[in-house]
Design an enzyme around this catalytic site. Structure first.
Site, PDB file in Angstrom:
ATOM      1  N   GLU A 167       9.642   1.734  10.996  1.00 41.78           N
ATOM      2  CA  GLU A 167      10.736   2.698  10.782  1.00 41.78           C
ATOM      3  C   GLU A 167      10.091   4.063  10.752  1.00 41.78           C
ATOM      4  OE1 GLU A 167      12.744   5.455   9.396  1.00 41.78           O
ATOM      5  OE2 GLU A 167      12.591   4.468   7.444  1.00 41.78           O
TER       6      GLU A 167
ATOM      7  N   CYS B  83      14.075  11.065   7.029  1.00 45.44           N
ATOM      8  CA  CYS B  83      13.885  10.788   8.450  1.00 45.44           C
ATOM      9  C   CYS B  83      15.191  10.782   9.239  1.00 45.44           C
ATOM     10  CB  CYS B  83      13.147   9.468   8.625  1.00 45.44           C
ATOM     11  SG  CYS B  83      13.870   8.093   7.707  1.00 45.44           S
TER      12      CYS B  83
ATOM     13  N   ALA C  96       1.613   7.743  13.261  1.00 46.49           N
ATOM     14  CA  ALA C  96       0.980   6.621  12.551  1.00 46.49           C
ATOM     15  C   ALA C  96       1.574   5.296  13.009  1.00 46.49           C
ATOM     16  CB  ALA C  96       1.150   6.794  11.047  1.00 46.49           C
TER      17      ALA C  96
ATOM     18  N   LYS D 299       0.855  -1.185   0.000  1.00 51.57           N
ATOM     19  CA  LYS D 299       0.000   0.000   0.000  1.00 51.57           C
ATOM     20  C   LYS D 299       0.891   1.235   0.000  1.00 51.57           C
ATOM     21  CE  LYS D 299      -1.517   2.810   2.880  1.00 51.57           C
ATOM     22  NZ  LYS D 299      -1.482   4.054   2.046  1.00 51.57           N
TER      23      LYS D 299
ATOM     24  N   GLU E 279      10.150  16.911  14.517  1.00 51.92           N
ATOM     25  CA  GLU E 279      10.601  16.625  13.157  1.00 51.92           C
ATOM     26  C   GLU E 279       9.893  17.559  12.184  1.00 51.92           C
ATOM     27  OE1 GLU E 279      11.583  12.690  10.559  1.00 51.92           O
ATOM     28  OE2 GLU E 279       9.587  12.761  11.465  1.00 51.92           O
TER      29      GLU E 279
ATOM     30  N   GLY F  43       6.989   5.492   8.142  1.00 53.38           N
ATOM     31  CA  GLY F  43       6.177   6.702   8.138  1.00 53.38           C
ATOM     32  C   GLY F  43       6.344   7.465   9.433  1.00 53.38           C
TER      33      GLY F  43
END
Length: 483
Positions: A254, A288, A236, A180, A387, A232
């Site tokens: 991750e 990230c 989430a 997805k 972030e 993500g």
């Protein structure tokens, strides 16, 4: 809605191109022009059900009967099909999310094929079973079996490699996958389906179903899924982790980061400045593991500020498809507003901006943000703790190296980081003290053969390397008594 050759009106389920039951489409918009690139069909719950069903059928079909070597052959064919599309794939991703093409060629173009080749080689050398002599007599045959159907849920910032970090080890282990992708970069996800079809993957081994957040949640909780692999946001990831914890379902997460670059007193500032764009502002800051908190020794603080400011000022902002572009646009209008909101928050808190701080005047179209540097930032500031996911850096002074390590560790995240020093051995000592999953000394780049992942709020588990293959197996012990 557009109507062009990039439109994707079907889903790839069970080795076939099928009309979605959901009958909803979304536009994918070019980051640099704000124009529609193409439209994509979005799957709903019924489509997710069909994809999981196809994956379960494939799990018991021809895929399950192949030896490790035969699966490796298929992976290598899959890699070849992706390599033949590498340049076109890289350009498409750059148009979708703004990644400079100089980065995208390697990251989105060739690294997915490299991962398939790596895991093909690794699985060839992996025994399906081993016999162990018992400590109290007897013997045990330990079997490695595929964990089952994998739900791979991926973000928009590095859509090709982050998907393949899940697909390659899963397929190598004998699992089947429902991918997805994020709606923002769902056009390029279909390249996996095209290449899988060309390479002859058995039907249902890889299924591609773009979908929104609610239908992604349906996939995570689906009773036919055996493992979830997600990259993500931390928010989430927490929600996915809660679902998987309740279901006792294996999960790899991750997540976000707010990594520090510790500039030691003996650092070569020319070397640091030369690596700054790649380490701290890579992919327009939409990375990230980027070292976005720069920690500078008080004794050389002004030098570091000047080096960072002038390096950032010299970066070329523009069309991501131009080879000389250093910084492209952000992925969406919403992302640009989010980043600009952080810039305003830093300004309102009284922190000085040495360069940047707005939208480039020479970029009337596209979701551009000027590369921005805040100086004299206290590590407790919002812009140093949260972030931002854009081209925004902070510089914070420290007194001693113990102070630097403490500041680096004063974060809920622990994904990346860098140490800059003329003494590599000392850099290694500092690296060992930083609470993070990965760290580079005078450099930072993911290595396919080494594990990648975070600690604290940056996630659970590891991807890449042999460590990235292990979660896609489950072990079964078969006991025998002595004769």
């Amino acid at each position: 809605m557009s109507s062009n050759s990039l439109d994707r009106n079907h889903l790839f389920i069970g080795g076939r191109w099928v009309q979605p039951v959901h009958r909803v489409r979304t536009d994918v918009v070019e980051a640099a022009t704000e124009k529609v690139l193409g439209t994509v069909a979005l799957g709903g719950a019924a489509d997710i059900d069909a994809a999981v069903g196809a994956a379960r059928t494939a799990l018991q079909g021809p895929w399950a009967t192949l030896s490790n070597g035969e699966r490796a052959d298929v992976l290598e064919s899959f890699a070849g099909a992706l390599k033949s599309r590498a340049k076109a794939t890289a350009a498409l991703v750059s148009r979708e999310n703004g990644m400079p093409i100089s980065l995208s060629i390697g990251a989105n173009g060739y690294s997915p094929a490299a991962m398939l080749d790596y895991y093909a080689g690794l699985i060839r050398g992996t025994d399906v079973e081993e016999t162990r002599v018992g400590l109290f007599g007897g013997r045990t045959v330990v079997r490695r079996e595929p964990v089952g159907v994998v739900a791979a849920i991926t973000p928009w910032n590095y859509p090709q490699p982050l998907a393949m970090m899940k697909i390659a080890p899963a397929l190598a282990a004998g699992c089947t996958v429902v991918l997805k992708p994020a709606p923002e970069t769902s056009l390029d996800a279909y390249i996996f389906a095209d290449a899988a079809e060309e390479a002859g993957l058995p039907p249902g081994v890889l299924n591609v179903v773009p979908a929104g957040r609610d239908d992604g949640a349906h996939l995570v909780a689906h009773p036919g899924v055996n493992k979830v692999a997600f990259t993500g946001s931390t928010a989430a990831g927490r929600a996915i982790g809660e679902t998987c914890g309740r279901l006792l379902r294996p999960v790899t997460l991750e997540l976000g980061g707010k990594s520090a670059a510790i500039v030691a007193a003996d650092a070569d500032l020319a070397e640091f400045a030369a690596g700054l764009a790649e380490v701290s502002l890579v992919n327009n800051g939409q990375t990230c593991h980027a070292s976005t908190r720069i920690l500078a020794p008080r004794s050389r603080y002004d030098e570091v500020v000047d080096a960072v400011t002038e390096t950032v000022r010299a970066l070329r902002v523009g069309d991501p498809l131009e080879r000389n572009t250093d910084v492209g646009p952000l992925v969406s209008a919403a992302q640009r507003e989010r980043v600009l909101g952080y810039v305003e928050a830093g300004r309102a808190a009284g922190y000085r901006i040495s360069v940047g701080g707005g939208v480039p005047a020479d970029q009337p179209q596209g979701w551009f943000v000027e590369p921005t540097v805040f100086v004299d930032v206290d590590n407790s500031a919002t812009i140093a703790q949260e972030e931002i996911f854009g081209p925004v850096l902070t510089i914070t002074p420290y007194e001693t190296e113990d102070d630097a390590v403490a500041i680096a560790n004063d974060s809920e995240y622990g994904l990346g980081g860098t140490i800059w020093t003329s003494d590599e051995a000392h850099g290694y000592e500092l690296a060992a003290r930083v609470e993070t999953g990965t760290v580079g000394v005078n450099h930072y780049a993911l290595e396919l053969a080494a594990p990648f992942g975070g600690v604290k709020s940056s996630g659970l588990g590891r991807e890449l390397g042999p460590e990235g293959l292990a979660p896609y197996f489950r072990s079964k012990s078969v006991y025998f008594k002595d004769r």
